[in-house]
Design a protein around this motif. Structure first.
Motif, PDB file in Angstrom:
ATOM      1  N   PRO A 294      29.093  -7.944 -17.604  1.00 12.39           N
ATOM      2  CA  PRO A 294      29.772  -6.686 -17.891  1.00 12.39           C
ATOM      3  C   PRO A 294      28.872  -5.528 -18.300  1.00 12.39           C
ATOM      4  O   PRO A 294      29.312  -4.392 -18.341  1.00 12.39           O
ATOM      5  CB  PRO A 294      30.672  -7.049 -19.074  1.00 12.39           C
ATOM      6  CG  PRO A 294      29.876  -8.089 -19.806  1.00 12.39           C
ATOM      7  CD  PRO A 294      29.154  -8.882 -18.750  1.00 12.39           C
ATOM      8  N   SER A 295      27.557  -5.737 -18.586  1.00 16.82           N
ATOM      9  CA  SER A 295      26.805  -4.661 -19.244  1.00 16.82           C
ATOM     10  C   SER A 295      25.316  -4.632 -18.904  1.00 16.82           C
ATOM     11  O   SER A 295      24.536  -4.098 -19.683  1.00 16.82           O
ATOM     12  CB  SER A 295      26.962  -4.794 -20.769  1.00 16.82           C
ATOM     13  OG  SER A 295      26.487  -6.062 -21.205  1.00 16.82           O
ATOM     14  N   THR A 296      24.907  -5.170 -17.743  1.00 17.75           N
ATOM     15  CA  THR A 296      23.475  -5.282 -17.441  1.00 17.75           C
ATOM     16  C   THR A 296      23.146  -4.643 -16.094  1.00 17.75           C
ATOM     17  O   THR A 296      23.877  -4.820 -15.119  1.00 17.75           O
ATOM     18  CB  THR A 296      23.035  -6.753 -17.432  1.00 17.75           C
ATOM     19  OG1 THR A 296      23.336  -7.332 -18.693  1.00 17.75           O
ATOM     20  CG2 THR A 296      21.539  -6.878 -17.167  1.00 17.75           C
ATOM     21  N   LEU A 297      22.037  -3.918 -16.059  1.00 11.26           N
ATOM     22  CA  LEU A 297      21.475  -3.394 -14.822  1.00 11.26           C
ATOM     23  C   LEU A 297      20.198  -4.175 -14.499  1.00 11.26           C
ATOM     24  O   LEU A 297      19.345  -4.345 -15.374  1.00 11.26           O
ATOM     25  CB  LEU A 297      21.133  -1.911 -14.955  1.00 11.26           C
ATOM     26  CG  LEU A 297      22.252  -0.894 -14.755  1.00 11.26           C
ATOM     27  CD1 LEU A 297      21.728   0.515 -15.035  1.00 11.26           C
ATOM     28  CD2 LEU A 297      22.819  -0.976 -13.348  1.00 11.26           C
ATOM     29  N   GLU A 298      20.069  -4.638 -13.261  1.00 11.48           N
ATOM     30  CA  GLU A 298      18.868  -5.352 -12.823  1.00 11.48           C
ATOM     31  C   GLU A 298      18.160  -4.523 -11.758  1.00 11.48           C
ATOM     32  O   GLU A 298      18.752  -4.180 -10.730  1.00 11.48           O
ATOM     33  CB  GLU A 298      19.250  -6.730 -12.267  1.00 11.48           C
ATOM     34  CG  GLU A 298      19.871  -7.640 -13.323  1.00 11.48           C
ATOM     35  CD  GLU A 298      20.249  -8.993 -12.758  1.00 11.48           C
ATOM     36  OE1 GLU A 298      20.199  -9.146 -11.510  1.00 11.48           O
ATOM     37  OE2 GLU A 298      20.605  -9.889 -13.543  1.00 11.48           O
ATOM     38  N   ILE A 299      16.883  -4.211 -11.997  1.00 19.45           N
ATOM     39  CA  ILE A 299      16.110  -3.344 -11.109  1.00 19.45           C
ATOM     40  C   ILE A 299      14.871  -4.089 -10.647  1.00 19.45           C
ATOM     41  O   ILE A 299      14.092  -4.595 -11.464  1.00 19.45           O
ATOM     42  CB  ILE A 299      15.714  -2.042 -11.826  1.00 19.45           C
ATOM     43  CG1 ILE A 299      16.975  -1.288 -12.254  1.00 19.45           C
ATOM     44  CG2 ILE A 299      14.856  -1.166 -10.925  1.00 19.45           C
ATOM     45  CD1 ILE A 299      16.694  -0.122 -13.171  1.00 19.45           C
ATOM     46  N   ARG A 300      14.687  -4.161  -9.335  1.00 17.13           N
ATOM     47  CA  ARG A 300      13.518  -4.805  -8.748  1.00 17.13           C
ATOM     48  C   ARG A 300      12.743  -3.769  -7.941  1.00 17.13           C
ATOM     49  O   ARG A 300      13.304  -3.109  -7.061  1.00 17.13           O
ATOM     50  CB  ARG A 300      13.959  -5.963  -7.835  1.00 17.13           C
ATOM     51  CG  ARG A 300      12.848  -6.543  -6.983  1.00 17.13           C
ATOM     52  CD  ARG A 300      11.833  -7.309  -7.812  1.00 17.13           C
ATOM     53  NE  ARG A 300      10.658  -7.681  -7.030  1.00 17.13           N
ATOM     54  CZ  ARG A 300       9.635  -8.387  -7.502  1.00 17.13           C
ATOM     55  NH1 ARG A 300       9.669  -8.807  -8.758  1.00 17.13           N
ATOM     56  NH2 ARG A 300       8.607  -8.681  -6.754  1.00 17.13           N
TER      57      ARG A 300
END
Length: 320
Positions: A159-165
């Motif tokens: 519900p509350s996480t951004l994942e950036i690669r």
């Protein structure tokens, strides 16, 4: 057999009066008041009885019904106005951010030259940003504009996480154009101004057109290790050919075509005569049938002195 407790067709029937019903076709009931009959499908019987009660006796109004309907009407008007005014995304963002969908964690991977501060700055996050309304596509476009970024993916993990690669660009050489130094890719595309540090060991290419053609000459020189370890810079001349600047100051002028053969000949000549270890300023290999060597000023003086001494000896010997 059963009885309907109320009816709204034909004449009025007193509540509780027994109205005879007979079975007609399978699945249907025939209700009649002695004058005519009406056939209702099974699915409509219960709604018909309910409607009959409402018409016959009315229904009790729930408490606060008027207030609830007024609030519902005002809410619908407010929502409609928000949609027309373009405020609905802001409303949804504010509501969802405070109901467990606010961005609370950002996971970044793959970056080395790009700082986390720059990455987070491109995400355009406010104090309360809802993951539901956050645009991953817009964030990707902003991150892709950073100088070191080659490819980037942005993923929402509810519900509350951004994942950036992030996949960063790979510097191939340092390009000197006038007094400016720039890191460039193998394709020749510029990355950023040369920052020094670990990148100082990259090949140095000089002149207009050098970045676009650097990969070829670097690979051809690397095929001659005895020469490659002495090359300090690759100089593009008139965007047609290359000069090689060696670590001892010698400039090797390669031909416009056939520079691989010229370098092989130079390595063979050095092995046999040590030409690259002498006081030589430049070696001109632009003409295929000859090699021109220009000495350094000190070498010229030594050579002139040696020639004079040789001439003196010749004259002395001739007198004897």
């Amino acid at each position: 057999m059963f009885a309907l407790k109320s009816a709204f067709w034909g004449g009025k029937v007193r509540r509780g009066a027994q109205m005879p019903v007979e079975i007609g076709k399978p699945g249907h009931a025939v209700a009649h008041d002695g004058r005519r009959g009406i056939v209702l499908p099974r699915v409509l019987r219960r709604p018909a009885r309910l409607a009959g009660r409402l018409i016959q006796d009315g229904a009790d109004t729930p408490r606060h019904a008027a207030m609830i309907m007024s609030l519902a009407l005002l809410t619908s008007f407010a929502a409609y106005g928000a949609v027309l005014g373009g405020h609905m995304p802001s409303i949804v963002q504010a509501v969802t951010a405070r109901t467990g969908f606010a961005v609370e964690e950002i996971r970044i991977s793959g970056h080395k030259q790009t700082s986390e501060i720059d990455i987070i700055g491109q995400l355009d996050l406010g104090g309360w940003t809802s993951l539901l309304t956050f645009s991953a596509a817009a964030a990707r476009d902003r991150l892709a504009a950073l100088p070191w970024v080659d490819n980037v993916s942005v993923r929402k993990a509810y519900p509350s996480t951004l994942e950036i690669r992030i996949d960063e660009r790979k510097p191939f050489a340092i390009w000197q154009n006038g007094s400016a130094l720039t890191l460039v890719e193998k394709s020749g595309a510029s990355i950023v101004a040369f920052p020094g540090g670990d990148f100082a060991s990259l090949p140095l290419v000089v002149g207009l057109g050098a970045p676009e053609h650097a990969a070829g000459i670097v690979a051809r020189v690397a095929a001659e290790p005895d020469l490659a370890r002495h090359v300090k810079a690759f100089i593009r001349v008139a965007d047609r050919r290359w000069d090689l600047r060696l670590d001892n100051g010698i400039t090797v002028k390669l031909p416009e075509t056939g520079d691989e053969e010229a370098m092989a000949d130079l390595v063979a000549l050095d092995r046999s005569q040590g030409i690259l270890s002498r006081d030589v300023a430049s070696i001109d290999m632009r003409l295929g049938d000859r090699l021109t060597v220009r000495l350094t000023p000190d070498a010229v003086k030594h050579r002139e002195a040696a020639l004079k001494e040789r001439e003196k000896r010749r004259r002395k010997d001739s007198k004897i």
